[in-house]
Write a protein that holds these residues in place. Structure first.
Motif: not given
Length: 265
Positions: A244-248, A250
């Protein structure tokens, strides 16, 4: 003179319903529904497409199995085939691919004149892809396997096919009589017709080993050189991990952290 096509088909257990006996490692077929083998349905469909194109085409479907395999032939006739032949005899029971091709070859010789033989690439209960090529060899026919595209000229003599390969395909020209094996990419099989389901004029013949005049030393379990050592269900793979992550960035960072934590990198 009619253009005669023979389609080889097999009634197989629905693999979605099959279970393995954990103690013996054998298939548990009790209560498992039987279906028309998938690749054989594609073979029949291509034969039916030829019949749609020309008026003088006759399709005979040949299968080998117990008496209930007539259900498969009824389905094929309802789809548009003209005739069904069932090879059923205890003498051919337990045949492996070599023995099966001997029996079917004997049946084809009894049928007599034909222009084209279609079969599926392989059966889902064995996945050997051996019967079609073996049948062609025993009948002395040129053959093309893994057919994914089919064209037939108006003279019904010249055929052009695409044969699927792992990294592409081959375009092959071949003339009838010949043997072709189909894969699912070839077409989409049609459904049964209501008229075909209730058509009582089409015939199903049941032949035994004596009828096809096959050498009994070449069919059946005792004549089959193949032995299945063990059947088993592959162990399930481990549970996947969702990164999981908010941006690429991350996502990439969290992936690297996870891989380092497992000492993969």
């Amino acid at each position: 003179m009619a253009f005669k096509i023979i389609v080889c088909a097999k009634q197989v257990p629905d693999t979605n319903e099959i279970r393995i006996n954990p103690e013996t490692g054998t298939l548990m077929r009790d209560g498992v529904p039987s279906i028309l083998n998938h690749d054989d349905a594609n073979a029949l469909e291509e034969a039916l497409k030829i019949k749609d194109k020309f008026d003088d085409v006759h399709i005979t479907v040949v299968t080998m199995g117990p008496p209930q395999a007539q259900d498969l032939l009824i389905e094929c006739l309802a789809m548009g085939a003209d005739e069904g032949i069932l090879i059923s005899d205890r003498a051919v029971g337990g045949s492996d691919t070599w023995a099966t091709s001997n029996a079917i070859a004997a049946a084809v010789k009894k049928i007599g004149d034909f222009d084209l033989i279609f079969a599926g690439r392989q059966a889902i209960d064995g996945d050997t892809a051996q019967v079609g090529p073996q049948l062609a060899e025993k009948l002395g026919l040129p053959q093309v396997t893994y057919v994914q595209k089919f064209e037939i000229a108006d003279n019904k003599k010249d055929i052009r096919v695409e044969r699927a390969l792992e990294d592409g395909y081959e375009v092959i020209d071949i003339q009838t009589p010949c043997m072709l094996t189909a894969i699912k990419e070839l077409n989409t099989p049609r459904y049964m017709y209501m008229k075909g389901i209730f058509d009582k004029e089409k015939e199903i013949k049941v032949w035994n080993a004596k009828d096809i005049e096959v050498d009994l030393t070449t069919v059946g379990l005792d004549a089959s050189p193949t032995n299945v050592f063990r059947s088993f269900t592959p162990k399930p793979k481990g549970k996947g991990v969702i990164v999981e992550g908010d941006t690429e960035k991350d996502l990439a960072k969290n992936l690297l952290i996870g891989l380092k934590g497992k000492h993969v990198i």
